[in-house]
Design a protein around this motif. Structure first.
Motif, PDB file in Angstrom:
ATOM      1  N   PHE A   1       0.928  -1.243   0.017  1.00 53.92           N
ATOM      2  CA  PHE A   1      -0.012  -0.023   0.091  1.00 53.92           C
ATOM      3  C   PHE A   1       0.960   1.250  -0.048  1.00 53.92           C
ATOM      4  CE2 PHE A   1       0.799  -1.122   4.444  1.00 53.92           C
ATOM      5  CZ  PHE A   1       1.200   0.114   5.054  1.00 53.92           C
TER       6      PHE A   1
ATOM      7  N   ILE B   1      -0.059   5.464   1.287  1.00 55.80           N
ATOM      8  CA  ILE B   1      -1.236   6.321   1.756  1.00 55.80           C
ATOM      9  C   ILE B   1      -0.606   7.837   1.646  1.00 55.80           C
ATOM     10  CG2 ILE B   1      -0.879   5.547   3.898  1.00 55.80           C
ATOM     11  CD1 ILE B   1      -3.704   6.284   4.576  1.00 55.80           C
TER      12      ILE B   1
ATOM     13  N   VAL C   1      -6.312   0.610   5.883  1.00 56.82           N
ATOM     14  CA  VAL C   1      -5.181  -0.157   5.351  1.00 56.82           C
ATOM     15  C   VAL C   1      -4.744  -1.334   6.197  1.00 56.82           C
ATOM     16  CG1 VAL C   1      -2.704   0.270   4.936  1.00 56.82           C
ATOM     17  CG2 VAL C   1      -4.408   2.289   4.583  1.00 56.82           C
TER      18      VAL C   1
ATOM     19  N   TYR D   1      -4.458   5.001  -1.322  1.00 58.46           N
ATOM     20  CA  TYR D   1      -5.327   5.772  -0.548  1.00 58.46           C
ATOM     21  C   TYR D   1      -4.950   7.124  -0.509  1.00 58.46           C
ATOM     22  CZ  TYR D   1      -6.247   0.991   1.311  1.00 58.46           C
ATOM     23  OH  TYR D   1      -6.324  -0.391   1.381  1.00 58.46           O
TER      24      TYR D   1
END
Length: 543
Positions: A300, A302, A448, A335
């Protein structure tokens, strides 16, 4: 026999060549590519002192040009697995009793061979066999494998030097680090030549002998690694390279009483099956096998509302699409706060519009092909399903396998943070974005952490230090390698030891002393100089 406390050359990270137009390294690499494409190689298995050719020859082709034949490899069967195990066990005593500095010299020589005379041949093999561009090959099949070899020698010496600090009067305490009892199985992936080199050499460096099975789609470069190891002086039988079907190999390896450990990089599903098989067979083994594995990721990135949109967009493009997203660490879910989304989207679309896709021989291509047809079909099914489910395609979404397995860098936008492509590992050039309300940062951190079973890499972009601190705390179990204001790929040996937990593996950190410790079994020795001759202790005396 020489005796002494030897200092090794202090390791430094191998400099990365940039292959700019007009540079000497660019010309040398281009020539190595031309030479490789002009020939067909015949690749045997290496078992003990033999080059084994079975006659069952399978072709090797560039993923970006699947009609071209680079050569053929000789596929083996269960009998060759047995032969490799016997060769490893036969070589074990001489290898494990060799002085450590002699083993160190072999692998330091291998490192310098790769950094020097083999650099362009190794990179060309990785570019052609695995469809990596020049820069991605350089940081992998030149620099990282050199770093693994040199830094692992340093870690080996540090492990051997660790001794009990206190012995006491009349006593000498010491610790020796023994190789594991049996053979080690190295099962290596297609995506990094450096990993294919590190997984067998790390245990071997500590005195173990190894059966090495690479992914079929990496054999072209694995052959060059083996050529280097032999020139560096790795004795016959220490590293045995076989090309046998996975289940057939496993049936022999995991039922053998001398199986001592596995060094693995690959899919979570395969690793869990291996773990289960080892558990079911545990009574068959002489020792409890060491199980070391790095597996999947759903990595991920963010951004906090304070982040720089252009920095985040650049991190996403590089993190998601270098080597077509076929890195365990590649960004595959992002994100983005609502206040940054339009700018991030604009920058990403501009960058992706300028990216060229094609074969690795053209150094102007940033994106190349995915590894094979199976991967192509799996990745494109995710794209097709996303389109059918109404996700917005921000960029890419097209694909073609007529000449090579090409999938455009694809950016999807979802309103459902638990949509399939936010949760499942795709291992391709597909990035899914979820836009969150800019003031819901902390809740998004929870999202997340809970979305994926994996915990390999992740990144936070923020100019607000409190936000960066909060993300670091909240996501402490969500990534074994965590980045602040940088993309979630690009771990460097000696700087960021690599590995994750949860469904991403055992987190034994390739490129660190932690990993090397897994391949030894310590023995503590206490020597008493004046041995007692009376069983009685003073407390037994009369008042």
């Amino acid at each position: 026999m020489l005796k002494g406390f030897f200092n090794i050359p202090e390791p430094k990270n191998e400099p990365v060549f940039d292959y700019a137009p007009g540079s000497a390294e660019r010309a040398k690499l281009q020539e190595a590519i031309r030479e490789a494409r002009a020939m067909e190689v015949d690749i045997p298995m290496y078992i003990g002192s033999e080059e084994v050719r079975t006659g069952n020859k399978l072709p090797l082709s560039p993923p970006h040009d699947h009609q071209h034949i680079l050569g053929y490899f000789h596929e083996g069967d269960k009998s060759h697995v047995e032969q490799a195990i016997n060769a490893a066990l036969g070589a074990k005593e001489a290898w494990e009793t060799m002085e450590w500095e002699q083993r160190a010299a072999i692998f330091l020589k291998a490192a310098d061979l790769i950094a020097g005379p083999y650099r362009y041949k190794m990179n060309a093999a990785t570019m052609l066999g695995q469809s990596k561009n020049a820069y991605q090959a350089e940081i992998d099949s030149a620099c990282e494998i050199v770093d693994f070899l040199k830094f692992n020698v340093k870690y080996m010496t540090e492990i051997y030097s660790q001794q009990p600090p206190i012995s006491g009067n009349g006593v000498w305490n010491r610790t020796e680090q023994r190789p594991l009892e049996g053979f080690v199985f190295a099962l290596t992936p297609f995506n990094f030549t450096a990993i294919a080199g590190n997984l067998p050499t790390a245990p071997a460096m500590m005195g173990n002998t190894v059966v090495w099975k690479p992914a079929y789609t990496q054999i072209y470069a694995a052959q060059v690694l083996m050529e280097v190891f032999k020139e560096a002086g790795v004795p016959d039988g220490v590293i045995n390279l076989i090309y046998v079907d996975g289940p057939a190999t496993g049936e022999v390896v995991f039922n053998h009483p001398d199986f001592a450990g596995i060094h693995f990089t690959g899919s979570t599903a395969v690793f869990q099956t291996i773990w289960k098989t080892i558990g079911e067979n545990i009574t068959k083994y002489k020792s409890y096998p060491r199980i070391v594995g790095e597996t999947g990721g759903k990595d991920f990135m963010i951004a906090h509302k304070s982040a720089h949109a252009k920095q985040f967009a650049t991190g996403l493009v590089r993190g998601a699409f270098e080597f077509q997203g076929q890195k365990c660490s590649a960004a595959s879910r992002a994100y983005i706060p609502s206040n940054l989304w339009e700018d991030v989207k604009k920058y990403m679309v501009e960058d992706l519009a300028s990216i060229k896709m094609g074969g690795t021989e053209d150094f102007g291509n940033f994106v190349n092909a995915v590894i094979d047809e199976k991967a192509f079909d799996r990745i494109t099914k995710y794209i097709d399903n996303a389109k059918a489910d109404g996700l917005e395609v921000i960029a890419g979404g097209n694909y073609d396998k007529s000449k090579g397995y090409f999938v455009e860098p694809t950016v999807l936008l979802t309103k459902d943070p638990m949509y399939t492509t936010m949760c499942e590992e795709i291992f391709g050039p597909v990035l899914t974005i979820y836009v969150y309300e800019e003031n819901n940062f902390e809740a998004t951190l929870e999202l997340v952490d809970q979305t994926s079973p994996y915990a390999l890499t992740g990144a936070i972009f923020s100019q607000d230090r409190y936000a960066a601190q909060l993300a670091t705390q909240k996501l402490r179990n969500a990534a074994g390698n965590f980045y602040i204001n940088d993309k979630c790929t690009g771990a460097v040996v000696g700087q960021q030891p690599f590995g994750g937990a949860r469904a991403s593996g055992t987190n034994d950190k390739a490129g660190a002393m932690i990993n090397m410790l897994r391949w030894v079994s310590p023995r503590t020795i206490k020597e008493t100089f004046v041995t007692p001759t009376d069983y009685r202790y003073p407390f037994l005396g009369e008042d």
